[in-house]
Every structure is written in C-alpha cells, then in structure tokens.
Design a protein around this motif. Structure first.
Motif, PDB file in Angstrom:
ATOM      1  N   LEU A  23       0.861  -1.181   0.000  1.00  0.00           N
ATOM      2  CA  LEU A  23       0.000   0.000   0.000  1.00  0.00           C
ATOM      3  C   LEU A  23       0.897   1.230   0.000  1.00  0.00           C
ATOM      4  CD1 LEU A  23      -2.763   1.438   0.369  1.00  0.00           C
ATOM      5  CD2 LEU A  23      -2.439   1.176   2.836  1.00  0.00           C
ATOM      6  N   GLN A  24       0.653   2.153  -0.917  1.00  0.00           N
ATOM      7  CA  GLN A  24       1.460   3.371  -0.945  1.00  0.00           C
ATOM      8  C   GLN A  24       0.895   4.386   0.033  1.00  0.00           C
ATOM      9  OE1 GLN A  24       2.019   5.215  -4.787  1.00  0.00           O
ATOM     10  NE2 GLN A  24       3.684   6.501  -4.054  1.00  0.00           N
ATOM     11  N   ARG A  25       1.644   4.677   1.067  1.00  0.00           N
ATOM     12  CA  ARG A  25       1.192   5.599   2.097  1.00  0.00           C
ATOM     13  C   ARG A  25       1.218   7.043   1.597  1.00  0.00           C
ATOM     14  NH1 ARG A  25       0.751   3.020   6.909  1.00  0.00           N
ATOM     15  NH2 ARG A  25       1.970   1.118   7.292  1.00  0.00           N
ATOM     16  N   GLY A  26       0.365   7.872   2.186  1.00  0.00           N
ATOM     17  CA  GLY A  26       0.328   9.289   1.854  1.00  0.00           C
ATOM     18  C   GLY A  26      -0.516   9.613   0.635  1.00  0.00           C
ATOM     19  N   THR A  27      -1.082   8.594   0.002  1.00  0.00           N
ATOM     20  CA  THR A  27      -1.922   8.807  -1.172  1.00  0.00           C
ATOM     21  C   THR A  27      -3.389   8.644  -0.804  1.00  0.00           C
ATOM     22  OG1 THR A  27      -1.921   6.482  -1.837  1.00  0.00           O
ATOM     23  CG2 THR A  27      -0.069   7.830  -2.584  1.00  0.00           C
ATOM     24  N   ASN A  28      -4.266   9.056  -1.733  1.00  0.00           N
ATOM     25  CA  ASN A  28      -5.688   8.903  -1.424  1.00  0.00           C
ATOM     26  C   ASN A  28      -6.094   7.432  -1.415  1.00  0.00           C
ATOM     27  OD1 ASN A  28      -5.779   8.424  -4.253  1.00  0.00           O
ATOM     28  ND2 ASN A  28      -7.756   9.420  -4.449  1.00  0.00           N
ATOM     29  N   ASN A  29      -5.264   6.573  -2.002  1.00  0.00           N
ATOM     30  CA  ASN A  29      -5.539   5.137  -1.946  1.00  0.00           C
ATOM     31  C   ASN A  29      -5.437   4.629  -0.511  1.00  0.00           C
ATOM     32  OD1 ASN A  29      -6.245   2.773  -3.453  1.00  0.00           O
ATOM     33  ND2 ASN A  29      -4.177   2.004  -3.125  1.00  0.00           N
ATOM     34  N   LYS A  57       0.266  -6.669   7.694  1.00  0.00           N
ATOM     35  CA  LYS A  57       1.684  -6.327   7.620  1.00  0.00           C
ATOM     36  C   LYS A  57       1.865  -5.440   6.391  1.00  0.00           C
ATOM     37  CE  LYS A  57       3.148 -10.668   9.797  1.00  0.00           C
ATOM     38  NZ  LYS A  57       3.891 -11.952   9.613  1.00  0.00           N
ATOM     39  N   ILE A  58       1.659  -4.131   6.594  1.00  0.00           N
ATOM     40  CA  ILE A  58       1.687  -3.186   5.482  1.00  0.00           C
ATOM     41  C   ILE A  58       3.116  -2.955   5.001  1.00  0.00           C
ATOM     42  CG2 ILE A  58       1.234  -0.810   4.772  1.00  0.00           C
ATOM     43  CD1 ILE A  58      -1.285  -2.414   5.032  1.00  0.00           C
ATOM     44  N   VAL A  59       3.306  -3.038   3.684  1.00  0.00           N
ATOM     45  CA  VAL A  59       4.586  -2.727   3.059  1.00  0.00           C
ATOM     46  C   VAL A  59       4.367  -1.487   2.196  1.00  0.00           C
ATOM     47  CG1 VAL A  59       6.457  -3.554   1.610  1.00  0.00           C
ATOM     48  CG2 VAL A  59       5.141  -5.181   2.996  1.00  0.00           C
ATOM     49  N   ASN A  60       5.065  -0.396   2.509  1.00  0.00           N
ATOM     50  CA  ASN A  60       4.884   0.863   1.786  1.00  0.00           C
ATOM     51  C   ASN A  60       5.599   0.799   0.437  1.00  0.00           C
ATOM     52  OD1 ASN A  60       4.278   3.503   1.130  1.00  0.00           O
ATOM     53  ND2 ASN A  60       5.858   4.393   2.421  1.00  0.00           N
ATOM     54  N   MET A  61       4.824   0.717  -0.643  1.00  0.00           N
ATOM     55  CA  MET A  61       5.384   0.606  -1.994  1.00  0.00           C
ATOM     56  C   MET A  61       4.572   1.440  -2.974  1.00  0.00           C
ATOM     57  SD  MET A  61       6.066  -3.484  -2.513  1.00  0.00           S
ATOM     58  CE  MET A  61       7.438  -4.341  -1.718  1.00  0.00           C
ATOM     59  N   ASP A  62       5.258   2.043  -3.966  1.00  0.00           N
ATOM     60  CA  ASP A  62       4.509   2.680  -5.041  1.00  0.00           C
ATOM     61  C   ASP A  62       3.986   1.594  -5.969  1.00  0.00           C
ATOM     62  OD1 ASP A  62       6.540   1.913  -6.859  1.00  0.00           O
ATOM     63  OD2 ASP A  62       7.545   3.848  -6.709  1.00  0.00           O
ATOM     64  N   SER A  63       3.180   1.972  -6.945  1.00  0.00           N
ATOM     65  CA  SER A  63       2.492   0.982  -7.772  1.00  0.00           C
ATOM     66  C   SER A  63       3.448   0.086  -8.547  1.00  0.00           C
ATOM     67  CB  SER A  63       1.541   1.689  -8.740  1.00  0.00           C
ATOM     68  OG  SER A  63       2.242   2.581  -9.582  1.00  0.00           O
ATOM     69  N   ALA A  64       4.520   0.663  -9.071  1.00  0.00           N
ATOM     70  CA  ALA A  64       5.472  -0.136  -9.848  1.00  0.00           C
ATOM     71  C   ALA A  64       6.142  -1.198  -8.976  1.00  0.00           C
ATOM     72  CB  ALA A  64       6.529   0.765 -10.481  1.00  0.00           C
ATOM     73  N   ALA A  65       6.563  -0.799  -7.781  1.00  0.00           N
ATOM     74  CA  ALA A  65       7.213  -1.748  -6.878  1.00  0.00           C
ATOM     75  C   ALA A  65       6.226  -2.808  -6.392  1.00  0.00           C
ATOM     76  CB  ALA A  65       7.808  -1.003  -5.684  1.00  0.00           C
ATOM     77  N   ALA A  66       4.991  -2.407  -6.144  1.00  0.00           N
ATOM     78  CA  ALA A  66       3.985  -3.350  -5.651  1.00  0.00           C
ATOM     79  C   ALA A  66       3.655  -4.415  -6.687  1.00  0.00           C
ATOM     80  CB  ALA A  66       2.723  -2.600  -5.258  1.00  0.00           C
ATOM     81  N   THR A  67       3.490  -4.008  -7.938  1.00  0.00           N
ATOM     82  CA  THR A  67       3.178  -4.992  -8.979  1.00  0.00           C
ATOM     83  C   THR A  67       4.337  -5.967  -9.180  1.00  0.00           C
ATOM     84  OG1 THR A  67       3.897  -3.399 -10.661  1.00  0.00           O
ATOM     85  CG2 THR A  67       1.549  -3.521 -10.207  1.00  0.00           C
ATOM     86  N   ALA A  68       5.559  -5.447  -9.110  1.00  0.00           N
ATOM     87  CA  ALA A  68       6.724  -6.317  -9.259  1.00  0.00           C
ATOM     88  C   ALA A  68       6.814  -7.300  -8.096  1.00  0.00           C
ATOM     89  CB  ALA A  68       8.004  -5.481  -9.344  1.00  0.00           C
ATOM     90  N   ALA A  69       6.557  -6.814  -6.887  1.00  0.00           N
ATOM     91  CA  ALA A  69       6.634  -7.667  -5.701  1.00  0.00           C
ATOM     92  C   ALA A  69       5.544  -8.732  -5.717  1.00  0.00           C
ATOM     93  CB  ALA A  69       6.522  -6.815  -4.435  1.00  0.00           C
ATOM     94  N   LEU A  70       4.347  -8.368  -6.175  1.00  0.00           N
ATOM     95  CA  LEU A  70       3.260  -9.337  -6.235  1.00  0.00           C
ATOM     96  C   LEU A  70       3.540 -10.406  -7.286  1.00  0.00           C
ATOM     97  CD1 LEU A  70       0.488 -10.031  -5.038  1.00  0.00           C
ATOM     98  CD2 LEU A  70      -0.556  -8.653  -6.857  1.00  0.00           C
ATOM     99  N   ALA A  71       4.056  -9.981  -8.430  1.00  0.00           N
ATOM    100  CA  ALA A  71       4.391 -10.929  -9.493  1.00  0.00           C
ATOM    101  C   ALA A  71       5.499 -11.875  -9.051  1.00  0.00           C
ATOM    102  CB  ALA A  71       4.801 -10.178 -10.757  1.00  0.00           C
ATOM    103  N   ALA A  72       6.424 -11.360  -8.219  1.00  0.00           N
ATOM    104  CA  ALA A  72       7.545 -12.173  -7.737  1.00  0.00           C
ATOM    105  C   ALA A  72       7.186 -12.962  -6.478  1.00  0.00           C
ATOM    106  CB  ALA A  72       8.748 -11.276  -7.451  1.00  0.00           C
ATOM    107  N   LYS A  73       5.935 -12.853  -6.023  1.00  0.00           N
ATOM    108  CA  LYS A  73       5.435 -13.552  -4.840  1.00  0.00           C
ATOM    109  C   LYS A  73       6.172 -13.164  -3.563  1.00  0.00           C
ATOM    110  CE  LYS A  73       3.834 -17.516  -7.546  1.00  0.00           C
ATOM    111  NZ  LYS A  73       3.821 -18.986  -7.724  1.00  0.00           N
ATOM    112  N   GLU A  74       6.595 -11.892  -3.513  1.00  0.00           N
ATOM    113  CA  GLU A  74       7.272 -11.376  -2.325  1.00  0.00           C
ATOM    114  C   GLU A  74       6.276 -10.817  -1.310  1.00  0.00           C
ATOM    115  OE1 GLU A  74       9.906  -8.521  -3.977  1.00  0.00           O
ATOM    116  OE2 GLU A  74      11.338  -9.997  -4.728  1.00  0.00           O
TER     117      GLU A  74
END
Length: 357
Positions: A148-154, A173-190
């Motif tokens: 979840l990217q903190r500080g955004t309206n999301n 367990k929130i991991v602060n990531m922008d959209s590009a990092a989040a999609t990469a992490a999800l695809a990599a199963k991190e």
C-alpha cells in the motif's frame, strides 16, 4: 537646462508609449500544472481523469492559443500526492491534480490552495492477490503482507475499506510501496496482496494476479476522490488565466463524460503507455459521466469532510483540517454557464444516491 517638449515631441512620446503598452501588458507568464501520477516509462501523461484528458488533448494549450505571452508546463510525479505537495510548498506549481488525502495533508500543513473542481472522482479501489492464493476478499488479509502506498488517497480509501470489513492497518503487515514496486513484488510472490489501481488489472490480464475485491458495486463512499486545485497566490494574481484553465478542464470533462467518446477516450489515454483494454476494464459497468463529473456536489463535499475526520482518526493527520473556504466553485460555475453545462452532470447526495430522482 531641460527644454520643454514641443507639440511634435509630445506626439512622438505618445506614440512610443502606445507601441510599448501591449508589450508591457503582455509580460510572459508560465502556468505550471502538476499531476500526482506519471505514465509508463516516465511518460509525461496520465489516464483516468478529466485533467489527464486535458493534457493529452492539449485543451489548456489550445485555450491559450491566442496568448503567445502564456506558456503551459506540465509536471508528472512518480511520488504521487506527497511529491505534488512538496512542489507546491517550494513554489514550483500553480495548479495540480491530486487525491483527497494528500490535499488534506497539504491543507493541514499550511499549503494555501483552492479546490476548483472534482477530477478523478468515484475511483474504485482494487485488491489483487496471487492467482493460487486462498485470500477470497478483504476479510482474509489479517496477518498478511500487503502493499500500500502511504500518503496517497488510496491509503485513506483502503483504511475505510478495512474498517468496513472489521479490520485496520494494524491487522495487516503493510509494506509501503509505489504501484510499480507493488506490482513487481506481487508478481515475484514477495507479498501476499496489493491494493492499487489499473496496474492490478494488467497483472490479472497477464495471469500473474487475481482481483480478489473491488469497491465497484460496493458502497460508493468507499471509493477514491480527487480534485484539481490552484494556489491562492496564482488565483489572486491571475484570476482571468485561472478561469481560462478551468474552462479548458471543464471542456475536457464534458468530452470525457460522453458515452459516444468512450473508445476514443481510452485510445487518447494510451499516450500514458496504458493500453486501452486496461481502461475498458477499469470503466466497465460505470457511466463516464459518473466518473468524470467536475461537480463539488453534496457527495464530494461530504467526502472531503469525512476524509478529513477519518484521516485524523486513523492517525494520517496530526491536527484537524479547517476546510472553511477551501472549495471555490465560482470558476467551475462560470465555465458551466459559458458552455451551457448547468444541468449536464447528475448531482449526488452525501449517501452517493442521485438527487432529484
């Protein structure tokens, strides 16, 4: 000794002043517009909003076509709303599009702005998980690693979604990531899941993620909202130019709201690098006018009031936000009248239901 001017000398001086007057009046002006997102590969374009349409369709530039003294500059921020606030604080922007939470944070921290019109309103929130995940919905996120990217309206929208499902950020367990990092992490199963936007639709289409939940079809108060704003300094110094910019964005909102333009709209937004089929899915089953209305109606006003209170409750703000006089719809109303759009968009009540129906 200073000699008195002759009649011929006075006439020559008058002509000189007359010739110089237009140049003095038309001193160069650069209008700087910020956007709390950026296109694929850092392209200076975006999608999903009337302001994005205004950028891709050059609505603002065309509005000032007869003003060679005015230059339009666009700035797009990978750091989203927080980066836009920093630029405003540093005096680097005159107008900006951003979501409600960063606008509220900016307001709470003393940024002097005016909200002019809604843009990017009624946006849905998406939750994506790995295709084989046992996560069926938001209620299954307890104890999971979630991007979840903190500080955004999301973030604020997600907090409301979690609360509606009996959870809070502390349960995840929130991991602060922008959209590009989040999609990469999800695809990599991190990570186990990610809250986000159209990038999650793309992952599902690629078969590397599954949409487990969206606010589409849920309570409309759980969605995300954004607005187009101006700095108080700019609007005080340049009210005429402010009106011209608003006129242009309202014209873009009208075009974006017309169902006959649906496919053309998605194609226009490909300037951002987002394929048209992504936005076909993103806007499916919702009217364009609902998503592109510029109105600060009862729904939008109540949303900003509720978001300010919720942000304080969730600890996203350190102090209450005084929103008195913050929303200024006078420029929007003049644009609507000039373009005969007084009744073009439906108004909604605080509960998200149409008024007068």
């Amino acid at each position: 000794m200073i000699r008195p001017l002759t009649r011929r000398g006075i006439a020559a001086l008058a002509i000189a002043f007359a010739l110089a007057a237009p140049a003095l009046a038309a001193s160069p002006l650069t209008i700087r517009i910020g956007y709390a997102a950026i296109g694929v590969g850092n392209r200076p374009y975006a999608d999903q909003t009337s302001v994005a349409t205004a950028r891709a369709g050059q609505y603002v530039e065309k509005a000032f076509a007869q003003r060679p003294d005015v230059k339009i500059e666009w700035y797009f921020f990978k750091g989203a709303g927080p980066a836009v606030n920093e630029a405003i604080a540093n005096g680097q922007l005159d107008f900006a599009y951003q979501g409600d939470l960063p606008s509220l944070i900016g307001r709470a921290n003393g940024l002097r702005t005016k909200l002019l019109l809604a843009s990017g309103a009624h946006k849905p929130v998406y939750l994506a998980v790995q295709p084989s995940s046992d996560i069926k919905g938001v209620q299954d996120l307890k104890g999971r690693r979630v991007a979840l990217q903190r500080g955004t309206n999301n973030q604020l929208a997600v907090d409301k979604v979690l609360a509606a499902k009996g959870l809070s950020e502390r349960d995840l367990k929130i991991v602060n990531m922008d959209s590009a990092a989040a999609t990469a992490a999800l695809a990599a199963k991190e990570i186990d899941a990610a809250f986000g936007d159209t990038e999650l639709i793309r992952l599902e289409q690629q078969g590397v993620a599954r949409i487990a939940y969206t606010t589409k079809g849920d309570d409309p108060r759980l969605g995300r909202n954004g607005a187009f704003l101006v700095t108080e300094a700019f609007v005080a110094a340049h009210p005429e130019e402010t009106q011209t910019v608003v006129d242009a964005v309202v014209a873009a909102a009208r075009w974006s709201s017309e169902e006959a333009n649906r496919e053309a709209l998605f194609q226009l937004w490909t300037t951002s690098g987002i394929p048209a089929d992504i936005n076909r899915a993103y806007f499916a089953d919702e009217s364009l006018a609902w998503r592109h209305s510029p109105l600060f109606d009862d729904f939008m006003r109540s949303q900003y009031a509720e978001q300010g209170a919720a942000a304080l409750e969730y600890g996203l703000l350190r102090r209450p936000v005084d929103q008195t006089g913050w929303i200024d719809t006078s420029y929007l109303e003049r644009a609507q009248k000039a373009q005969h759009l007084e009744n073009f968009w439906q108004r909604y009540g605080a509960d998200g239901k149409p008024l007068g129906s």
